[in-house]
Design a protein around this motif. Structure first.
Motif, mmCIF file in Angstrom:
data_model
loop_
_atom_site.group_PDB
_atom_site.id
_atom_site.type_symbol
_atom_site.label_atom_id
_atom_site.label_comp_id
_atom_site.label_asym_id
_atom_site.label_seq_id
_atom_site.Cartn_x
_atom_site.Cartn_y
_atom_site.Cartn_z
ATOM 1 N N GLY A 8 -11.331 9.033 -15.305
ATOM 2 C CA GLY A 8 -11.554 9.049 -13.866
ATOM 3 C C GLY A 8 -10.307 8.606 -13.131
ATOM 4 N N PHE A 9 -9.898 9.379 -12.133
ATOM 5 C CA PHE A 9 -8.787 9.020 -11.258
ATOM 6 C C PHE A 9 -9.378 8.338 -10.024
ATOM 7 C CE2 PHE A 9 -6.866 12.142 -13.917
ATOM 8 C CZ PHE A 9 -5.490 11.949 -13.873
ATOM 9 N N ILE A 10 -9.023 7.085 -9.807
ATOM 10 C CA ILE A 10 -9.559 6.316 -8.694
ATOM 11 C C ILE A 10 -8.464 6.167 -7.642
ATOM 12 C CG2 ILE A 10 -10.801 4.234 -8.029
ATOM 13 C CD1 ILE A 10 -12.130 5.865 -10.281
ATOM 14 N N LEU A 11 -8.607 6.888 -6.542
ATOM 15 C CA LEU A 11 -7.583 6.918 -5.500
ATOM 16 C C LEU A 11 -8.103 6.180 -4.273
ATOM 17 C CD1 LEU A 11 -6.394 10.617 -5.887
ATOM 18 C CD2 LEU A 11 -5.551 8.563 -7.033
ATOM 19 N N ALA A 12 -7.470 5.060 -3.970
ATOM 20 C CA ALA A 12 -7.950 4.164 -2.921
ATOM 21 C C ALA A 12 -7.405 4.567 -1.555
ATOM 22 C CB ALA A 12 -7.553 2.724 -3.247
ATOM 23 N N GLY A 13 -7.832 3.803 -0.550
ATOM 24 C CA GLY A 13 -7.421 4.079 0.818
ATOM 25 C C GLY A 13 -6.142 3.352 1.192
ATOM 26 N N GLY A 14 -5.779 3.493 2.465
ATOM 27 C CA GLY A 14 -4.584 2.830 2.960
ATOM 28 C C GLY A 14 -3.819 3.644 3.975
ATOM 29 N N ALA A 15 -4.466 4.697 4.555
ATOM 30 C CA ALA A 15 -3.822 5.521 5.589
ATOM 31 C C ALA A 15 -2.438 5.987 5.112
ATOM 32 C CB ALA A 15 -3.759 4.765 6.904
ATOM 33 N N ALA A 16 -1.368 5.674 5.857
ATOM 34 C CA ALA A 16 -0.041 6.179 5.491
ATOM 35 C C ALA A 16 0.439 5.649 4.142
ATOM 36 C CB ALA A 16 0.965 5.824 6.582
ATOM 37 N N ARG A 17 -0.174 4.580 3.649
ATOM 38 C CA ARG A 17 0.196 4.062 2.328
ATOM 39 C C ARG A 17 -0.229 5.010 1.202
ATOM 40 N NH1 ARG A 17 -0.349 -2.377 1.944
ATOM 41 N NH2 ARG A 17 0.327 -2.978 4.033
ATOM 42 N N GLY A 18 -1.030 6.023 1.526
ATOM 43 C CA GLY A 18 -1.512 6.949 0.506
ATOM 44 C C GLY A 18 -0.411 7.698 -0.211
ATOM 45 N N ALA A 19 0.787 7.754 0.368
ATOM 46 C CA ALA A 19 1.904 8.409 -0.323
ATOM 47 C C ALA A 19 2.224 7.711 -1.637
ATOM 48 C CB ALA A 19 3.138 8.429 0.586
ATOM 49 N N ILE A 40 -2.403 17.512 -18.791
ATOM 50 C CA ILE A 40 -3.462 16.510 -18.695
ATOM 51 C C ILE A 40 -4.589 17.092 -17.844
ATOM 52 C CG2 ILE A 40 -4.076 14.249 -17.734
ATOM 53 C CD1 ILE A 40 -1.270 13.330 -18.504
ATOM 54 N N PRO A 41 -5.790 17.209 -18.409
ATOM 55 C CA PRO A 41 -6.889 17.792 -17.629
ATOM 56 C C PRO A 41 -7.418 16.830 -16.581
ATOM 57 C CG PRO A 41 -7.674 17.064 -19.778
ATOM 58 C CD PRO A 41 -6.189 16.851 -19.780
ATOM 59 N N LEU A 42 -7.993 17.397 -15.540
ATOM 60 C CA LEU A 42 -8.676 16.601 -14.533
ATOM 61 C C LEU A 42 -10.158 16.534 -14.892
ATOM 62 C CD1 LEU A 42 -7.114 17.855 -11.176
ATOM 63 C CD2 LEU A 42 -6.884 15.585 -12.175
ATOM 64 N N ASP A 43 -10.712 15.350 -14.886
ATOM 65 C CA ASP A 43 -12.125 15.180 -15.213
ATOM 66 C C ASP A 43 -12.921 14.756 -13.991
ATOM 67 O OD1 ASP A 43 -11.894 15.790 -17.977
ATOM 68 O OD2 ASP A 43 -11.044 13.809 -18.327
ATOM 69 N N VAL A 44 -12.740 13.503 -13.584
ATOM 70 C CA VAL A 44 -13.480 12.948 -12.457
ATOM 71 C C VAL A 44 -12.472 12.416 -11.443
ATOM 72 C CG1 VAL A 44 -15.177 11.250 -11.708
ATOM 73 C CG2 VAL A 44 -15.397 12.311 -13.964
ATOM 74 N N LEU A 45 -12.593 12.882 -10.219
ATOM 75 C CA LEU A 45 -11.733 12.422 -9.132
ATOM 76 C C LEU A 45 -12.598 11.687 -8.119
ATOM 77 C CD1 LEU A 45 -9.574 15.632 -8.601
ATOM 78 C CD2 LEU A 45 -8.662 13.392 -9.200
ATOM 79 N N CYS A 46 -12.235 10.438 -7.829
ATOM 80 C CA CYS A 46 -12.995 9.630 -6.881
ATOM 81 C C CYS A 46 -12.044 9.131 -5.803
ATOM 82 C CB CYS A 46 -13.657 8.444 -7.584
ATOM 83 S SG CYS A 46 -14.812 8.931 -8.892
ATOM 84 N N GLY A 47 -12.269 9.568 -4.571
ATOM 85 C CA GLY A 47 -11.359 9.207 -3.502
ATOM 86 C C GLY A 47 -12.059 8.526 -2.352
ATOM 87 N N THR A 48 -11.341 7.615 -1.720
ATOM 88 C CA THR A 48 -11.806 6.928 -0.523
ATOM 89 C C THR A 48 -10.679 6.899 0.490
ATOM 90 O OG1 THR A 48 -13.349 5.498 -1.712
ATOM 91 C CG2 THR A 48 -12.636 4.745 0.421
ATOM 92 N N SER A 49 -11.024 7.058 1.766
ATOM 93 C CA SER A 49 -10.053 7.013 2.844
ATOM 94 C C SER A 49 -8.977 8.079 2.597
ATOM 95 C CB SER A 49 -9.455 5.603 2.962
ATOM 96 O OG SER A 49 -8.741 5.451 4.162
ATOM 97 N N VAL A 50 -7.712 7.765 2.742
ATOM 98 C CA VAL A 50 -6.689 8.785 2.512
ATOM 99 C C VAL A 50 -6.686 9.231 1.051
ATOM 100 C CG1 VAL A 50 -4.757 7.269 1.924
ATOM 101 C CG2 VAL A 50 -4.313 9.401 3.133
ATOM 102 N N GLY A 51 -7.187 8.386 0.152
ATOM 103 C CA GLY A 51 -7.338 8.790 -1.239
ATOM 104 C C GLY A 51 -8.279 9.962 -1.396
ATOM 105 N N ALA A 52 -9.233 10.124 -0.445
ATOM 106 C CA ALA A 52 -10.139 11.271 -0.481
ATOM 107 C C ALA A 52 -9.367 12.568 -0.234
ATOM 108 C CB ALA A 52 -11.236 11.098 0.556
ATOM 109 N N ILE A 53 -8.393 12.523 0.686
ATOM 110 C CA ILE A 53 -7.589 13.711 0.960
ATOM 111 C C ILE A 53 -6.746 14.059 -0.267
ATOM 112 C CG2 ILE A 53 -5.731 14.638 2.388
ATOM 113 C CD1 ILE A 53 -6.816 12.981 4.703
#
Length: 416
Positions: A8-19, A40-53
């Motif tokens: 699982g790729f866990i991508l958090a928030g942070g607005a402009a910090r998302g870079a 590397i295959p993608l399995d589960v992507l979980c995003g919040t805030s800019v991490g969702a984009i």
């Protein structure tokens, strides 16, 4: 595609910090993939805030994630501050009127945005133009991606609402927590934009009949969705720096009471970034308990425990999770302050927005620009954060290879 070792790729928030998280995944799909000798295959992507984009952009490129990452890098480094940081004058006037008259704003039935002091049209243009959301469904149905989740906050109730897209109908049994709701859906642009709508800064987004905003208010680092969707390992990206402030900054803080912008930046840190350490510590403790049980009672301990709990053969059963947690090795707030105060920024960004951010950095205090760092949608600053992410991932390269190696091995079918 085999599910063994699903990550699982866990991508958090942070607005402009998302870079910053773009730099991490760039290293994974480039250097880690090269050293493991396979995609590397993608399995589960979980995003919040800019991490969702970011998560949606990767999901739309599940057939070749490196191409998706390269596109993300291009989009982030092409950002222009005037396009993304523009006053939403209509909403500002409405907010002032509501304070004066002590009345709530009336929401029209056709209204799809509400609130926010910044105009979201620049971000909306990028999301709609850079992400082919129809391809997400295609990749999930083809088995190239197992699941995508987007965490949001329901404005009316304050509950976390997790939108889930996967090939199977419905969702697995979820948490009994009444503050969390899970909804199977086809992820679209409005889900990503709602998750990225930081309260007061960007307007909430209507989905169906309700308004949603930043999912990071309650679940900025969505570990639980990945586990419940079958992930056995997690890559957790966190743009939060933990370290002591330089002595001169501490002296300044002690000499005078911080101003409101300083406090606003720290409040955003607390809301969007601070809780992850408790979640990671809880996961580590569970892993320690399960490993101790296996050592004491033998290799069947976990299976027998799940039978006793009535969770045998269920993704809701307890099981050890391999976790690589990468956090920023440099204070991004301080980096933002240093950048906006530089002659380079003044020379290349001579706009109202840039002058405002320079003034805000001055108001936050010397060496402090946490609030500014959330608003600094500038291509050059994004490039610096991407490079920081790559360096931090390179420092954990061996751990990343160990995390992904079982998954890569399972995904490569033997010839003949």
């Amino acid at each position: 595609m085999s599910a063994r070792g699903r990550i699982g790729f866990i991508l958090a928030g942070g607005a402009a910090r998302g870079a910053y998280e773009v730099g991490i995944v760039s290293h994974v799909f480039d250097r880690v993939a090269k050293d493991l000798g396979a995609k590397i295959p993608l399995d589960v992507l979980c995003g919040t805030s800019v991490g969702a984009i970011n998560a949606c952009a990767l999901a739309a490129s599940a057939d070749d994630p490196k191409v998706g990452v390269d596109r993300l890098v291009k989009e982030w480094t092409s950002l222009r501050l005037p396009d993304l940081v523009r006053a939403n004058t209509g909403e500002i006037f409405s907010l002032v009127r509501s304070f004066v008259s002590v009345r709530q704003a009336t929401i029209r039935p056709e209204q799809v945005r509400q609130g926010g002091v910044l105009d979201p049209i620049g971000i909306e243009r990028i999301v709609h133009g850079a992400i082919d959301f129809a391809r997400i469904r295609d990749h999930i149905q083809a088995g190239r991606l197992h699941a995508l989740t987007i965490s949001t906050t329901d404005v009316a109730t304050g509950r976390t609402v997790i939108f889930v897209e996967r090939a199977a109908a419905g969702v697995p049994r979820w948490s009994r927590d009444p503050t969390i709701a899970v909804r199977p859906t086809e992820i679209k642009a409005e889900h990503a934009l709602a998750s990225a709508a930081v309260p007061f800064l960007f307007p909430a987004v209507r989905i169906d009949h309700d308004f949603y905003c930043d999912g990071g208010l309650r679940q900025n680092v969505p570990l639980s969705p990945a586990r419940r969707l079958g992930a056995e390992g997690l890559l957790v990206v966190n743009p939060r720096y933990i370290g002591a402030a330089p002595p001169e900054i501490q002296v300044e803080r002690e000499a005078k009471y911080p101003g409101p912008l300083f406090l606003a930046g720290k409040a955003l840190n607390a809301l969007l970034l601070d809780r992850i350490d408790n979640d990671i510590a809880r996961l580590s403790r569970i892993n320690d308990i399960l490993e101790a049980g296996v050592r004491r009672y033998g290799p069947t301990f976990v299976d027998e425990l799940n039978k006793e709990l009535g969770a045998a053969h269920s993704v809701n059963g307890v099981r050890p999770l391999r976790v690589v947690h990468i956090r920023a090795s440099r204070d991004i707030g301080a980096a933002a302050g240093e950048y906006v105060r530089s002659p380079e920024f003044a020379a290349r960004a001579g706009t109202v927005a840039s002058r405002l951010l320079r003034r805000m950095a001055a108001w936050e205090g010397e060496g402090e620009a946490d609030l500014v760092s959330y608003l600094l949608f500038d291509g050059e600053f994004a490039a610096r954060l991407i490079e920081l992410g790559r360096r931090d991932a390179a420092a954990r390269h061996a751990e990343l290879c160990a995390l992904f190696e079982p998954r890569v091995r399972a995904s490569v079918r033997p010839k003949g």
